[in-house]
Design a protein around this motif. Structure first.
Motif, short mmCIF file in Angstrom:
data_model
loop_
_atom_site.label_atom_id
_atom_site.label_comp_id
_atom_site.label_asym_id
_atom_site.label_seq_id
_atom_site.Cartn_x
_atom_site.Cartn_y
_atom_site.Cartn_z
N PHE A 34 0.84 -1.19 0.00
CA PHE A 34 0.00 0.00 0.00
C PHE A 34 0.88 1.24 0.00
CE2 PHE A 34 0.78 -0.95 4.46
CZ PHE A 34 1.00 0.28 5.03
N GLU A 35 0.25 2.37 -0.33
CA GLU A 35 0.94 3.66 -0.34
C GLU A 35 0.04 4.67 0.36
OE1 GLU A 35 3.91 4.29 -1.27
OE2 GLU A 35 4.42 2.38 -2.23
N PHE A 36 0.39 5.95 0.23
CA PHE A 36 -0.40 7.00 0.86
C PHE A 36 -0.71 8.12 -0.11
CE2 PHE A 36 0.94 5.17 4.90
CZ PHE A 36 -0.22 5.33 5.66
N ALA A 37 -1.89 8.68 0.07
CA ALA A 37 -2.24 9.97 -0.52
C ALA A 37 -2.31 10.95 0.64
CB ALA A 37 -3.58 9.89 -1.24
N TYR A 38 -2.05 12.22 0.35
CA TYR A 38 -2.07 13.24 1.39
C TYR A 38 -3.09 14.32 1.02
CZ TYR A 38 2.22 11.02 2.97
OH TYR A 38 3.15 10.10 3.42
N GLN A 39 -4.01 14.60 1.96
CA GLN A 39 -5.02 15.63 1.72
C GLN A 39 -4.75 16.83 2.62
OE1 GLN A 39 -9.17 14.72 2.58
NE2 GLN A 39 -9.83 16.04 0.88
N PRO A 40 -4.70 18.04 2.05
CA PRO A 40 -4.41 19.22 2.86
C PRO A 40 -5.51 19.53 3.87
CG PRO A 40 -4.09 19.67 0.52
CD PRO A 40 -4.80 18.35 0.62
N ILE A 41 -5.11 20.04 5.00
CA ILE A 41 -5.99 20.64 6.00
C ILE A 41 -5.63 22.12 6.00
CG2 ILE A 41 -6.60 20.76 8.45
CD1 ILE A 41 -5.56 17.82 8.64
N HIS A 52 -1.49 17.99 6.69
CA HIS A 52 -1.89 17.03 5.67
C HIS A 52 -2.27 15.73 6.36
CE1 HIS A 52 0.04 19.55 2.50
NE2 HIS A 52 0.86 19.83 3.49
N GLU A 53 -3.41 15.16 5.97
CA GLU A 53 -3.80 13.86 6.50
C GLU A 53 -3.30 12.77 5.56
OE1 GLU A 53 -7.65 11.19 7.93
OE2 GLU A 53 -7.98 13.21 7.12
N ALA A 54 -2.61 11.78 6.14
CA ALA A 54 -2.12 10.64 5.36
C ALA A 54 -3.24 9.62 5.23
CB ALA A 54 -0.91 10.01 6.06
N LEU A 55 -3.60 9.30 3.99
CA LEU A 55 -4.73 8.41 3.71
C LEU A 55 -4.24 7.20 2.93
CD1 LEU A 55 -7.14 11.28 2.65
CD2 LEU A 55 -7.31 9.95 4.76
N VAL A 56 -4.56 6.02 3.43
CA VAL A 56 -4.11 4.78 2.81
C VAL A 56 -4.69 4.62 1.40
CG1 VAL A 56 -4.26 2.25 2.94
CG2 VAL A 56 -3.73 3.58 4.99
N ARG A 57 -3.84 4.17 0.49
CA ARG A 57 -4.26 3.85 -0.86
C ARG A 57 -3.53 2.58 -1.31
NH1 ARG A 57 -7.48 7.00 0.41
NH2 ARG A 57 -8.20 8.89 -0.64
N SER A 63 -8.50 2.45 -3.89
CA SER A 63 -9.20 3.01 -2.73
C SER A 63 -8.70 2.44 -1.42
CB SER A 63 -10.70 2.72 -2.85
OG SER A 63 -10.95 1.33 -2.66
N ALA A 64 -8.92 3.22 -0.35
CA ALA A 64 -8.56 2.75 0.99
C ALA A 64 -9.33 1.48 1.33
CB ALA A 64 -8.86 3.84 2.02
N ALA A 65 -10.59 1.41 0.90
CA ALA A 65 -11.42 0.25 1.22
C ALA A 65 -10.81 -1.04 0.70
CB ALA A 65 -12.82 0.43 0.64
N SER A 66 -10.15 -0.98 -0.46
CA SER A 66 -9.55 -2.18 -1.04
C SER A 66 -8.40 -2.70 -0.19
CB SER A 66 -9.05 -1.89 -2.46
OG SER A 66 -7.95 -0.99 -2.44
N ILE A 67 -7.77 -1.81 0.57
CA ILE A 67 -6.67 -2.21 1.45
C ILE A 67 -7.21 -2.61 2.82
CG2 ILE A 67 -4.55 -1.45 2.58
CD1 ILE A 67 -4.37 -1.79 -0.47
N LEU A 68 -8.08 -1.79 3.38
CA LEU A 68 -8.59 -2.06 4.73
C LEU A 68 -9.39 -3.35 4.79
CD1 LEU A 68 -9.68 1.57 5.72
CD2 LEU A 68 -7.61 0.33 6.41
N ALA A 69 -9.97 -3.75 3.66
CA ALA A 69 -10.72 -5.01 3.63
C ALA A 69 -9.83 -6.21 3.86
CB ALA A 69 -11.45 -5.14 2.30
N ILE A 102 -1.88 11.30 11.20
CA ILE A 102 -1.81 9.86 10.94
C ILE A 102 -2.97 9.15 11.64
CG2 ILE A 102 -0.42 7.76 11.20
CD1 ILE A 102 2.06 9.52 11.37
N ASN A 103 -3.74 8.40 10.87
CA ASN A 103 -4.78 7.57 11.46
C ASN A 103 -4.14 6.35 12.12
OD1 ASN A 103 -7.28 8.95 10.40
ND2 ASN A 103 -6.27 8.49 8.46
N PHE A 104 -4.64 5.99 13.29
CA PHE A 104 -4.13 4.77 13.91
C PHE A 104 -5.28 3.86 14.31
CE2 PHE A 104 -5.00 7.31 17.66
CZ PHE A 104 -5.31 6.40 18.66
#
Length: 264
Positions: A34-41, A52-57, A63-69, A102-104
């Motif tokens: 997996f990698e990360f996308a970063y969304q500005p705050i 920036h929020e680090a979002l799993v991809r 999509s994040a859902a494809s990884i988190l599943a 970072i989401n944990f």
């Protein structure tokens, strides 16, 4: 020159004597790529990027859902640890100067004082100051053991990190949690943000949350902003920290640039 990192964990007797949990002892390789996308705050008041929020991809931007599943009880700990390392690594590579959120996975944290080691090591290696790291509970992670989550947050704050409660107003992230722990930042659930400019009930709820946060000295962040009207109403209530497609979509392996029109 004073180091930006605390003396941890090599000079912390209390930490070094803690028996590692099962996940910490496991040397089974983590095979999920997996990698990360970063969304500005943004801080709308100052017209600047706050963080920036680090979002799993997926490895190719899936999509994040494809990884988190694919995350389960057997790999949850290793996934959580690798997320922290890769998020900090990416921030260093991109020369990020703002906060990194970072989401944990609290259900993957057995002993905060032990499970945090890899984050410190990654921060040292990539020269990213820990005081610019924000830990927030990942979306969709439902926590049954609230005292455990509160303990994690308190430990992380003691280590020098900032903390955030995500999706406030949904699921576990409500007033009961807030009464036990006051984070640095509260992120309003996007369901409350959607169409708020034309919804009296949402307006009243968010105004109430804003009043509570002001009294508790907590920064309030509105996420999921998609329209100028949503942005303007939220700003009129005193909310300056914002995140959403109106400003920038998550950028795969990169940092978003806010178009001038988003500020206008």
């Amino acid at each position: 020159m004073t180091s930006i990192f605390p003396i941890f964990p090599t000079e912390s007797t209390e930490v070094d004597t803690v028996e590692p949990c099962g996940g910490c002892r496991s040397d089974t390789p983590f095979e999920l790529a997996f990698e990360f996308a970063y969304q500005p705050i943004v801080d709308f008041a100052s017209r600047t990027i706050f963080g920036h929020e680090a979002l799993v991809r997926g490895p190719n931007g899936e999509s994040a859902a494809s990884i988190l599943a694919q995350v389960n009880d057997s790999n949850r700990y290793r996934f959580d640890q690798l997320c922290r390392v890769k998020a900090v690594q990416g921030a260093g590579r991109l020369e990020m100067q703002e906060f990194l959120s970072i989401n944990f996975l609290p259900n993957a944290v057995y002993k905060p004082e032990v499970c945090i080691r890899t984050t410190f090591e990654a921060a040292r290696e990539h020269n990213f100051p820990i005081e610019r790291i924000i830990f927030e509970v990942t979306e969709g992670e439902r926590v049954q053991d609230r005292p455990h989550l509160v303990n994690i947050f308190r430990q992380y704050r003691n280590f020098g990190f900032r903390t955030a409660i995500d999706d406030f107003g949904a699921g576990y992230a409500g007033l009961n949690l807030l009464s036990e722990y006051q984070p640095d930042i509260i992120k309003i659930d996007m369901d409350l943000v959607r169409g708020i400019d034309a919804d009296k009930a949402r307006q009243a709820i968010v105004k109430g949350i804003a009043t509570i946060c002001e009294e508790l000295n907590i920064q309030l962040l509105a996420e999921g902003i998609e329209t100028r009207a949503e942005r303007d109403f939220l700003f009129s209530t005193g909310i300056s920290l914002m995140q959403g497609y109106w400003f920038s979509k998550p950028v795969f392996k990169g940092l978003g640039i806010i178009p001038q029109a988003a500020w206008e």
